[in-house]
Motif scaffolding. Structure first.
Motif, PDB file in Angstrom:
ATOM      1  N   ASP A 430       0.812  -1.214   0.000  1.00 38.21           N
ATOM      2  CA  ASP A 430       0.000   0.000   0.000  1.00 38.21           C
ATOM      3  C   ASP A 430       0.851   1.271   0.000  1.00 38.21           C
ATOM      4  OD1 ASP A 430      -2.823   0.988   0.161  1.00 38.21           O
ATOM      5  OD2 ASP A 430      -2.035   1.972   1.946  1.00 38.21           O
ATOM      6  N   LYS A 431       1.968   1.261   0.730  1.00 36.90           N
ATOM      7  CA  LYS A 431       2.793   2.473   0.830  1.00 36.90           C
ATOM      8  C   LYS A 431       3.439   2.857  -0.495  1.00 36.90           C
ATOM      9  CE  LYS A 431       7.136   0.237   2.225  1.00 36.90           C
ATOM     10  NZ  LYS A 431       8.212   0.207   3.256  1.00 36.90           N
ATOM     11  N   HIS A 432       3.560   1.892  -1.417  1.00 33.18           N
ATOM     12  CA  HIS A 432       4.201   2.172  -2.700  1.00 33.18           C
ATOM     13  C   HIS A 432       3.212   2.525  -3.811  1.00 33.18           C
ATOM     14  CE1 HIS A 432       8.091   1.236  -1.249  1.00 33.18           C
ATOM     15  NE2 HIS A 432       7.987  -0.078  -1.246  1.00 33.18           N
ATOM     16  N   VAL A 433       1.921   2.337  -3.580  1.00 35.82           N
ATOM     17  CA  VAL A 433       0.946   2.482  -4.659  1.00 35.82           C
ATOM     18  C   VAL A 433       0.938   3.903  -5.223  1.00 35.82           C
ATOM     19  CG1 VAL A 433      -1.516   2.483  -5.219  1.00 35.82           C
ATOM     20  CG2 VAL A 433      -0.530   0.571  -3.951  1.00 35.82           C
ATOM     21  N   THR A 434       0.722   4.898  -4.363  1.00 35.76           N
ATOM     22  CA  THR A 434       0.622   6.283  -4.847  1.00 35.76           C
ATOM     23  C   THR A 434       1.929   6.798  -5.437  1.00 35.76           C
ATOM     24  OG1 THR A 434      -1.178   6.786  -3.317  1.00 35.76           O
ATOM     25  CG2 THR A 434       0.058   8.650  -4.184  1.00 35.76           C
ATOM     26  N   PRO A 435       3.095   6.603  -4.773  1.00 33.77           N
ATOM     27  CA  PRO A 435       4.348   7.058  -5.381  1.00 33.77           C
ATOM     28  C   PRO A 435       4.661   6.352  -6.702  1.00 33.77           C
ATOM     29  CG  PRO A 435       4.725   6.343  -3.108  1.00 33.77           C
ATOM     30  CD  PRO A 435       3.296   6.100  -3.408  1.00 33.77           C
ATOM     31  N   LEU A 436       4.294   5.077  -6.810  1.00 39.82           N
ATOM     32  CA  LEU A 436       4.525   4.352  -8.056  1.00 39.82           C
ATOM     33  C   LEU A 436       3.627   4.894  -9.159  1.00 39.82           C
ATOM     34  CD1 LEU A 436       6.065   2.041  -9.423  1.00 39.82           C
ATOM     35  CD2 LEU A 436       4.271   0.475  -8.645  1.00 39.82           C
ATOM     36  N   LEU A 437       2.374   5.152  -8.828  1.00 41.86           N
ATOM     37  CA  LEU A 437       1.448   5.705  -9.819  1.00 41.86           C
ATOM     38  C   LEU A 437       1.878   7.102 -10.251  1.00 41.86           C
ATOM     39  CD1 LEU A 437      -1.169   5.322 -11.423  1.00 41.86           C
ATOM     40  CD2 LEU A 437      -2.419   6.295  -9.484  1.00 41.86           C
ATOM     41  N   ARG A 438       2.451   7.859  -9.326  1.00 43.98           N
ATOM     42  CA  ARG A 438       2.924   9.215  -9.658  1.00 43.98           C
ATOM     43  C   ARG A 438       3.922   9.173 -10.813  1.00 43.98           C
ATOM     44  NH1 ARG A 438       4.229  13.226 -11.383  1.00 43.98           N
ATOM     45  NH2 ARG A 438       4.902  15.180 -10.420  1.00 43.98           N
ATOM     46  N   VAL A 439       4.794   8.174 -10.811  1.00 45.11           N
ATOM     47  CA  VAL A 439       5.787   8.038 -11.879  1.00 45.11           C
ATOM     48  C   VAL A 439       5.171   7.392 -13.112  1.00 45.11           C
ATOM     49  CG1 VAL A 439       7.994   6.992 -12.521  1.00 45.11           C
ATOM     50  CG2 VAL A 439       7.676   7.911 -10.223  1.00 45.11           C
ATOM     51  N   LEU A 440       4.444   6.317 -12.914  1.00 47.62           N
ATOM     52  CA  LEU A 440       3.856   5.591 -14.039  1.00 47.62           C
ATOM     53  C   LEU A 440       2.931   6.469 -14.864  1.00 47.62           C
ATOM     54  CD1 LEU A 440       2.972   2.173 -12.350  1.00 47.62           C
ATOM     55  CD2 LEU A 440       4.737   2.562 -14.077  1.00 47.62           C
ATOM     56  N   SER A 441       2.208   7.368 -14.194  1.00 44.45           N
ATOM     57  CA  SER A 441       1.239   8.222 -14.883  1.00 44.45           C
ATOM     58  C   SER A 441       1.881   9.014 -16.006  1.00 44.45           C
ATOM     59  CB  SER A 441       0.588   9.180 -13.869  1.00 44.45           C
ATOM     60  OG  SER A 441      -0.285  10.080 -14.515  1.00 44.45           O
ATOM     61  N   SER A 442       3.102   9.487 -15.790  1.00 43.77           N
ATOM     62  CA  SER A 442       3.814  10.232 -16.826  1.00 43.77           C
ATOM     63  C   SER A 442       4.598   9.310 -17.747  1.00 43.77           C
ATOM     64  CB  SER A 442       4.772  11.241 -16.179  1.00 43.77           C
ATOM     65  OG  SER A 442       4.067  12.209 -15.437  1.00 43.77           O
ATOM     66  N   VAL A 443       5.235   8.294 -17.178  1.00 49.37           N
ATOM     67  CA  VAL A 443       6.131   7.430 -17.959  1.00 49.37           C
ATOM     68  C   VAL A 443       5.381   6.689 -19.059  1.00 49.37           C
ATOM     69  CG1 VAL A 443       7.545   5.344 -17.850  1.00 49.37           C
ATOM     70  CG2 VAL A 443       7.881   7.161 -16.179  1.00 49.37           C
ATOM     71  N   HIS A 444       4.261   6.073 -18.719  1.00 46.16           N
ATOM     72  CA  HIS A 444       3.574   5.250 -19.725  1.00 46.16           C
ATOM     73  C   HIS A 444       3.029   6.109 -20.849  1.00 46.16           C
ATOM     74  CE1 HIS A 444      -0.368   6.528 -18.241  1.00 46.16           C
ATOM     75  NE2 HIS A 444      -0.936   5.821 -19.189  1.00 46.16           N
ATOM     76  N   LYS A 445       2.544   7.301 -20.514  1.00 48.67           N
ATOM     77  CA  LYS A 445       1.978   8.176 -21.530  1.00 48.67           C
ATOM     78  C   LYS A 445       3.073   8.734 -22.434  1.00 48.67           C
ATOM     79  CE  LYS A 445      -0.245  11.905 -23.296  1.00 48.67           C
ATOM     80  NZ  LYS A 445       0.339  12.934 -24.176  1.00 48.67           N
ATOM     81  N   ALA A 446       4.200   9.170 -21.838  1.00 51.64           N
ATOM     82  CA  ALA A 446       5.303   9.722 -22.619  1.00 51.64           C
ATOM     83  C   ALA A 446       5.839   8.694 -23.605  1.00 51.64           C
ATOM     84  CB  ALA A 446       6.421  10.194 -21.682  1.00 51.64           C
ATOM     85  N   TYR A 447       6.067   7.485 -23.123  1.00 51.37           N
ATOM     86  CA  TYR A 447       6.680   6.453 -23.978  1.00 51.37           C
ATOM     87  C   TYR A 447       5.709   5.942 -25.036  1.00 51.37           C
ATOM     88  CZ  TYR A 447       9.435   2.410 -25.376  1.00 51.37           C
ATOM     89  OH  TYR A 447      10.151   1.503 -26.115  1.00 51.37           O
ATOM     90  N   CYS A 448       4.533   5.550 -24.621  1.00 49.04           N
ATOM     91  CA  CYS A 448       3.625   4.839 -25.532  1.00 49.04           C
ATOM     92  C   CYS A 448       3.011   5.762 -26.581  1.00 49.04           C
ATOM     93  CB  CYS A 448       2.526   4.142 -24.737  1.00 49.04           C
ATOM     94  SG  CYS A 448       3.147   2.859 -23.620  1.00 49.04           S
ATOM     95  N   CYS A 449       2.563   6.935 -26.186  1.00 50.48           N
ATOM     96  CA  CYS A 449       1.882   7.799 -27.154  1.00 50.48           C
ATOM     97  C   CYS A 449       2.824   8.255 -28.260  1.00 50.48           C
ATOM     98  CB  CYS A 449       1.252   8.992 -26.456  1.00 50.48           C
ATOM     99  SG  CYS A 449      -0.188   8.556 -25.464  1.00 50.48           S
ATOM    100  N   GLU A 450       4.111   8.427 -27.937  1.00 52.28           N
ATOM    101  CA  GLU A 450       5.065   8.805 -28.979  1.00 52.28           C
ATOM    102  C   GLU A 450       5.471   7.609 -29.830  1.00 52.28           C
ATOM    103  OE1 GLU A 450       9.338  11.061 -29.347  1.00 52.28           O
ATOM    104  OE2 GLU A 450       7.561  11.996 -28.524  1.00 52.28           O
ATOM    105  N   ASN A 451       5.788   6.489 -29.202  1.00 48.37           N
ATOM    106  CA  ASN A 451       6.283   5.340 -29.956  1.00 48.37           C
ATOM    107  C   ASN A 451       5.203   4.635 -30.764  1.00 48.37           C
ATOM    108  OD1 ASN A 451       9.307   4.730 -29.338  1.00 48.37           O
ATOM    109  ND2 ASN A 451       8.448   5.393 -27.391  1.00 48.37           N
TER     110      ASN A 451
END
Length: 638
Positions: A430-451
């Motif tokens: 549980d302690k990692h969910v929000t901090p992990l989502l904070r990064v994933l939210s930008s990372v997945h969109k940046a990588y996938c939408c461009e590639n």
């Protein structure tokens, strides 16, 4: 010999599309990996029905109509006598597609159907099937989803301190946002962009003034039927980009005074005017709530989508959250809309691959001396499609893992112990969910939408010249339209550079950065454990350790020029581990081959000999989802 003519000679057999739930081998793998068997058994009949419906002739007719008859402002914004009157006109095809999505609960399913931590995943599988058939109606629906999530949080949080009237206003809006009744449902705008900057909202020129309605004007209502009052804030300004001009409401940013920062506001798009005259002289009706449509945007793609510049003159709205904390409110919406953007990209790619695959099954090519060969038996063509499929597979894994983590955050307090195959190995504490989502939210969109864009181009090229044509007369094969529409997704909701800077800012934040790094580190260690410390996993983990050290020891300023490279490498580390876990759980020659190729291509390993011997049978398995040459056979059911 007989000559050809306009109506005689050779005509290419027309490719046909199958239900993507069963035809898309990558989608099948992802569904099995992320959904528990018990949930999948419950939702599969709905997935299958929806997968058929989105390919119906009526839907493709509506797409063509929405693309051909573009939205416009009646009278260029004036009535017959020159009085300002902003009236947007959209085509029947657009309205029908929007109604179809609402009736099928593409947004509502996340709110009115309880699959606990898997609700977002279930919703996004349906979105994936719908994206390429929706003619961009899922753009305002994405903001509808974000607004619903924001209002849901405020209605459920006792610290929101909503008074009785504001709670009724927010509840009314929320009920409309999650409605399956097109006559009642609202989509939403998300107004941040102004002329001073795109993603940089610090120079916002829209101003909100607290000015409650006096007794004489208190009868003005946003909704006369339900007695919903207009808000106490008066909003004036200019919004440079609104992609939901026909929406029922909006969430926007505005300044409320010097030094107070930006605040978020909810405002209905329309208000009841008891003095408004109809054509027959009857009094009473709805008009825009202090909004003037300045002009429509002329865009490369997404042409069916009514995007406009809006002048706000006396718009009435309600403050959302604390004054000066508007960015925090908008970030809730952005987490949702960024997922929608990536799902749109991958939905487009899944459909484009389906078109390319179906074309390969009916097209023949010459191979010399009068011999001809089906395109799906051509080794070079199949290697090309297999390469695209491999990229699609890795991006689907990253995106659906992000959605899974998002579902964990949204379902806190109502999660069940049931786990998916992936979740049993990679569910963050549980302690990692929000901090992990904070990064994933930008990372997945940046990588996938461009590639995704280059992969879509490959699908378009796989049809040769006909792929470049806007085939509206055969709409189900119109991959050119899909490519054109997908290009904007790497720009909306934050360009790749903006998202890369945002990710770096999150990882270097003095208070929260360590939490995000620790969450990523947890993922790496959990994946290594799940893979029994395989050589491939160790190689990827080593790469992550080097990257992590760099992030820990160098300043944000020193790393900024490399932010895009860093974000892409984080994405590749995550995708590598997810692909290895997929092989561990689901196996299959196609998954093993895609993962080997990914690891080599992204320089995690250098064993190129392992992939050089893979031939047509392996590529066919990757593209069509089976390990035999029976590419024309229907894929097995889930």
């Amino acid at each position: 010999m007989e000559s050809s003519g306009a109506n005689k000679g050779f005509f290419q057999q027309q490719p046909t599309l199958k239900n993507q739930l069963y035809d898309d081998a990558v989608l099948q793998r992802v569904i099995k990996l992320f959904l528990p068997p018990s949930v999948l058994k419950t939702v599969e009949p709905d997935f299958a029905r929806f997968g058929d419906d989105v390919l119906s002739p009526a839907v493709f007719d509506w797409i063509t109509d929405a693309e051909r008859n573009l939205p416009y402002i009646r009278g260029s914004g004036r009535d017959a006598f020159g009085k300002l009157k902003s009236e947007l006109v959209v085509t029947e095809g657009w309205r029908k597609l929007q109604d179809f999505g609402i009736q099928n609960g593409v947004i509502a399913v996340n709110y009115d159907t309880d699959h606990q931590q898997f609700s977002r995943l279930v919703q996004c599988v349906r979105l994936h099937l719908w994206e390429a058939s929706c003619a961009n109606t899922l753009c305002p629906a994405a903001m509808q989803d974000g607004a619903a999530r924001l209002l849901q949080l405020h209605l459920a949080n006792p610290k929101s301190q909503l008074d009785t009237v504001q709670r009724r206003v927010f509840q009314n809006a929320y009920d409309r946002l999650i409605s399956r009744d097109p006559a009642k449902a609202w989509t939403s705008g998300q107004w941040m962009t102004e002329r001073t900057g795109g993603s940089d909202v610090s120079q916002t020129e829209t101003v909100a003034t607290y000015s409650p309605l006096n007794a004489s004007s208190a009868t003005q209502l946003a909704d006369a039927e339900n007695n919903i009052p207009l808000g106490p804030w008066l909003i004036n300004g200019f919004k440079w980009f609104s992609s939901a001009t026909d929406s029922g409401m909006t969430i926007l940013l505005a300044k409320t005074g010097p030094g107070k920062g930006l605040s978020a506001f909810f405002a209905p798009m329309r208000r009841y005017n008891p003095e408004l005259l109809t054509a027959t002289g009857k009094k009473g009706g709805y008009e825009l709530n202090g909004v003037n449509i300045s002009r429509m945007k002329n865009k490369l793609g997404t042409q069916s989508l009514p995007t406009a510049e809006l002048e706000l003159v006396g718009m009435r709205g309600w403050l959302v959250g604390e004054e000066g904390k508007g960015i925090q409110q908008i970030s809730t919406i952005l987490t949702v809309t960024r997922v929608h953007s990536t799902i749109a990209s991958l939905g487009y790619l899944g459909r484009s691959l389906a078109i390319a695959k179906s074309y390969a099954l009916v097209r023949e090519i010459g191979i010399g001396k009068g011999r001809r060969l089906p395109l799906w038996k051509n080794p070079l063509h199949m290697r090309t499609l297999a390469t695209i499929t491999g990229e699609y597979h890795s991006m689907m894994l990253l995106t659906f893992f992000t959605i899974y983590v998002m579902g964990l955050e949204e379902s806190r307090g109502k999660q069940r112990n049931v786990q998916s195959p992936l979740g049993s190995k990679l569910t963050p504490p549980d302690k990692h969910v929000t901090p992990l989502l904070r990064v994933l939210s930008s990372v997945h969109k940046a990588y996938c939408c461009e590639n995704t864009i280059s992969q879509l181009y490959g699908c378009m090229a796989a049809l040769g010249g006909v792929g470049y044509l806007v085939n509206s007369e055969t709409e189900h094969l119109n991959v050119a339209r899909i490519f054109r529409d997908a290009c904007v997704l790497a720009i909306w909701e934050g360009t790749t550079d903006v998202l890369s800077s945002d990710t770096l800012r999150a990882l270097k934040h003095p208070a929260l950065g360590k939490q995000s790094l620790d969450a990523l580190d947890w993922f790496v260690k959990a994946a290594v454990d799940a893979l029994s410390a395989s050589a491939e996993a160790a190689s990827v983990a080593k790469d992550w350790a080097t990257l992590k050290k760099k992030l820990e020891t160098q300043s944000q300023e020193a790393l900024l020029a490399e932010a895009r490279v860093i974000v892409f490498r984080i994405a590749e580390v995550l995708m590598a581990f997810l692909a290895l876990v997929d092989v561990e759980i689901n196996g299959g020659v196609e998954s093993e081959a895609m993962t080997r190729r990914f690891l080599v291509k992204k320089s995690f390993t250098d064993d190129r000999n392992a992939t050089s011997s893979e031939g047509l049978d392996v590529d066919t398995a990757i593209v069509y989802g089976n390990d035999t040459a029976g590419a024309s056979n229907a894929a097995p059911k889930l």
